[in-house]
Design an enzyme around this catalytic site. Structure first.
Site, PDB file in Angstrom:
ATOM      1  N   GLY A  46       0.847  -1.185   0.000  1.00 25.74           N
ATOM      2  CA  GLY A  46       0.000   0.000   0.000  1.00 25.74           C
ATOM      3  C   GLY A  46       0.878   1.228   0.000  1.00 25.74           C
ATOM      4  O   GLY A  46       2.046   1.170   0.403  1.00 25.74           O
ATOM      5  N   GLN A  51       3.339   9.954   0.721  1.00 27.34           N
ATOM      6  CA  GLN A  51       4.591   9.193   0.769  1.00 27.34           C
ATOM      7  C   GLN A  51       5.469   9.413  -0.454  1.00 27.34           C
ATOM      8  O   GLN A  51       6.654   9.058  -0.427  1.00 27.34           O
ATOM      9  CB  GLN A  51       4.305   7.695   0.935  1.00 27.34           C
ATOM     10  CG  GLN A  51       3.728   7.359   2.307  1.00 27.34           C
ATOM     11  CD  GLN A  51       3.564   5.869   2.469  1.00 27.34           C
ATOM     12  OE1 GLN A  51       2.592   5.286   2.014  1.00 27.34           O
ATOM     13  NE2 GLN A  51       4.531   5.236   3.106  1.00 27.34           N
ATOM     14  N   CYS A  89       6.180   0.191   7.609  1.00 24.67           N
ATOM     15  CA  CYS A  89       5.754   1.245   6.690  1.00 24.67           C
ATOM     16  C   CYS A  89       6.926   1.618   5.793  1.00 24.67           C
ATOM     17  O   CYS A  89       8.068   1.690   6.256  1.00 24.67           O
ATOM     18  CB  CYS A  89       5.315   2.463   7.498  1.00 24.67           C
ATOM     19  SG  CYS A  89       4.847   3.881   6.493  1.00 24.67           S
ATOM     20  N   LEU A  90       6.636   1.856   4.515  1.00 29.00           N
ATOM     21  CA  LEU A  90       7.693   2.240   3.573  1.00 29.00           C
ATOM     22  C   LEU A  90       8.404   3.517   4.014  1.00 29.00           C
ATOM     23  O   LEU A  90       9.563   3.729   3.676  1.00 29.00           O
ATOM     24  CB  LEU A  90       7.102   2.464   2.171  1.00 29.00           C
ATOM     25  CG  LEU A  90       6.463   1.256   1.488  1.00 29.00           C
ATOM     26  CD1 LEU A  90       5.910   1.662   0.126  1.00 29.00           C
ATOM     27  CD2 LEU A  90       7.452   0.115   1.358  1.00 29.00           C
ATOM     28  N   HIS A 132      -4.217   1.548   7.759  1.00 30.41           N
ATOM     29  CA  HIS A 132      -2.864   2.132   7.692  1.00 30.41           C
ATOM     30  C   HIS A 132      -2.800   3.247   6.642  1.00 30.41           C
ATOM     31  O   HIS A 132      -2.288   4.339   6.909  1.00 30.41           O
ATOM     32  CB  HIS A 132      -1.859   1.018   7.372  1.00 30.41           C
ATOM     33  CG  HIS A 132      -0.439   1.466   7.247  1.00 30.41           C
ATOM     34  ND1 HIS A 132       0.533   1.145   8.178  1.00 30.41           N
ATOM     35  CD2 HIS A 132       0.191   2.215   6.306  1.00 30.41           C
ATOM     36  CE1 HIS A 132       1.687   1.692   7.809  1.00 30.41           C
ATOM     37  NE2 HIS A 132       1.519   2.334   6.671  1.00 30.41           N
ATOM     38  N   GLU A 133      -3.328   2.979   5.452  1.00 28.53           N
ATOM     39  CA  GLU A 133      -3.222   3.966   4.363  1.00 28.53           C
ATOM     40  C   GLU A 133      -4.156   5.154   4.582  1.00 28.53           C
ATOM     41  O   GLU A 133      -3.809   6.292   4.241  1.00 28.53           O
ATOM     42  CB  GLU A 133      -3.489   3.299   3.009  1.00 28.53           C
ATOM     43  CG  GLU A 133      -2.552   2.148   2.664  1.00 28.53           C
ATOM     44  CD  GLU A 133      -1.072   2.488   2.758  1.00 28.53           C
ATOM     45  OE1 GLU A 133      -0.698   3.655   2.588  1.00 28.53           O
ATOM     46  OE2 GLU A 133      -0.288   1.568   3.048  1.00 28.53           O
ATOM     47  N   HIS A 136      -2.484   7.557   6.752  1.00 25.53           N
ATOM     48  CA  HIS A 136      -1.467   8.376   6.073  1.00 25.53           C
ATOM     49  C   HIS A 136      -2.046   9.689   5.544  1.00 25.53           C
ATOM     50  O   HIS A 136      -1.412  10.741   5.656  1.00 25.53           O
ATOM     51  CB  HIS A 136      -0.857   7.615   4.888  1.00 25.53           C
ATOM     52  CG  HIS A 136       0.366   6.826   5.223  1.00 25.53           C
ATOM     53  ND1 HIS A 136       1.502   7.388   5.770  1.00 25.53           N
ATOM     54  CD2 HIS A 136       0.660   5.515   5.062  1.00 25.53           C
ATOM     55  CE1 HIS A 136       2.419   6.444   5.940  1.00 25.53           C
ATOM     56  NE2 HIS A 136       1.935   5.305   5.526  1.00 25.53           N
TER      57      HIS A 136
HETATM   58 NI    NI Z   1       2.838   3.416   5.511  1.00 27.61          NI
END
Ligand code: NI
Length: 167
Positions: A46, A51, A89-90, A132-133, A136
């Site tokens: 995701g 991001q 998380c990225l 989670h997304e 963000h």
């Molecule tokens: Ni994330």
């Protein structure tokens, strides 16, 4: 489609509540294509527009072996139950941590064609990704949801342990 660099914890764009998309047009679809490429390049499931440095309320979810899809202006309209999960998380590379997420999650959003859709996750990775997304685009990171900052676990790069033990 372009792979864009991932923004990391400490970048203010990750903390800003993102702007609502007022019109789903080709520029939004191009952004979604870039987000999708960037997500796969970083091996994520995701990604949210902030991001890659774009403060808009758009997320892309790409579950393993499934077609990726976009959620524009996503809102969690229902959540119930709780479960403990491990999350990463990225934007926080090299770390993971335990937190509480919902068991069942329903998100309302627009799709790439500007049509209203609802996506439901139940006790699976999709439910986790939906929360989670959506966090963000509200400027929230999973590290905010840990019981304590001490819960953050640093992952060792592959091979490091063996080398250290050999020393
Ligand atoms: Ni994330």
């Amino acid at each position: 489609m372009t792979v864009r660099p991932i923004r990391y914890l400490g970048d203010p764009v990750l903390r800003r509540p993102a702007k609502k998309v007022s019109r789903v047009d080709d520029s939004i679809r191009r952004l979604i294509a870039d987000m999708t490429e960037s997500m796969y390049a970083a091996q994520g499931v995701g990604i949210a527009a902030p991001q890659i440095g774009v403060s808009l309320r758009i997320v892309v979810i790409g579950m393993p072996d499934e077609e990726p899809f976009a959620l524009i202006n996503p809102v969690v309209i229902r959540r119930s139950g709780t479960r403990r999960l491990d999350e990463g998380c990225l934007s926080v590379p090299g770390y993971r941590g335990p937190l509480t997420r919902s068991e069942r999650v329903v998100v309302k959003a627009l799709n790439e064609d500007g049509r209203e859709i609802r996506v439901r996750g139940e006790d699976n990775l999709l439910a986790q990704a939906l929360e989670h997304e959506t966090d963000h685009v509200n400027g929230i990171l999973y590290v905010d949801r840990l019981d304590s900052k001490d819960d953050l676990v640093k992952l060792e790069p592959a091979g490091t342990r063996e080398r250290n033990e050999g020393d």
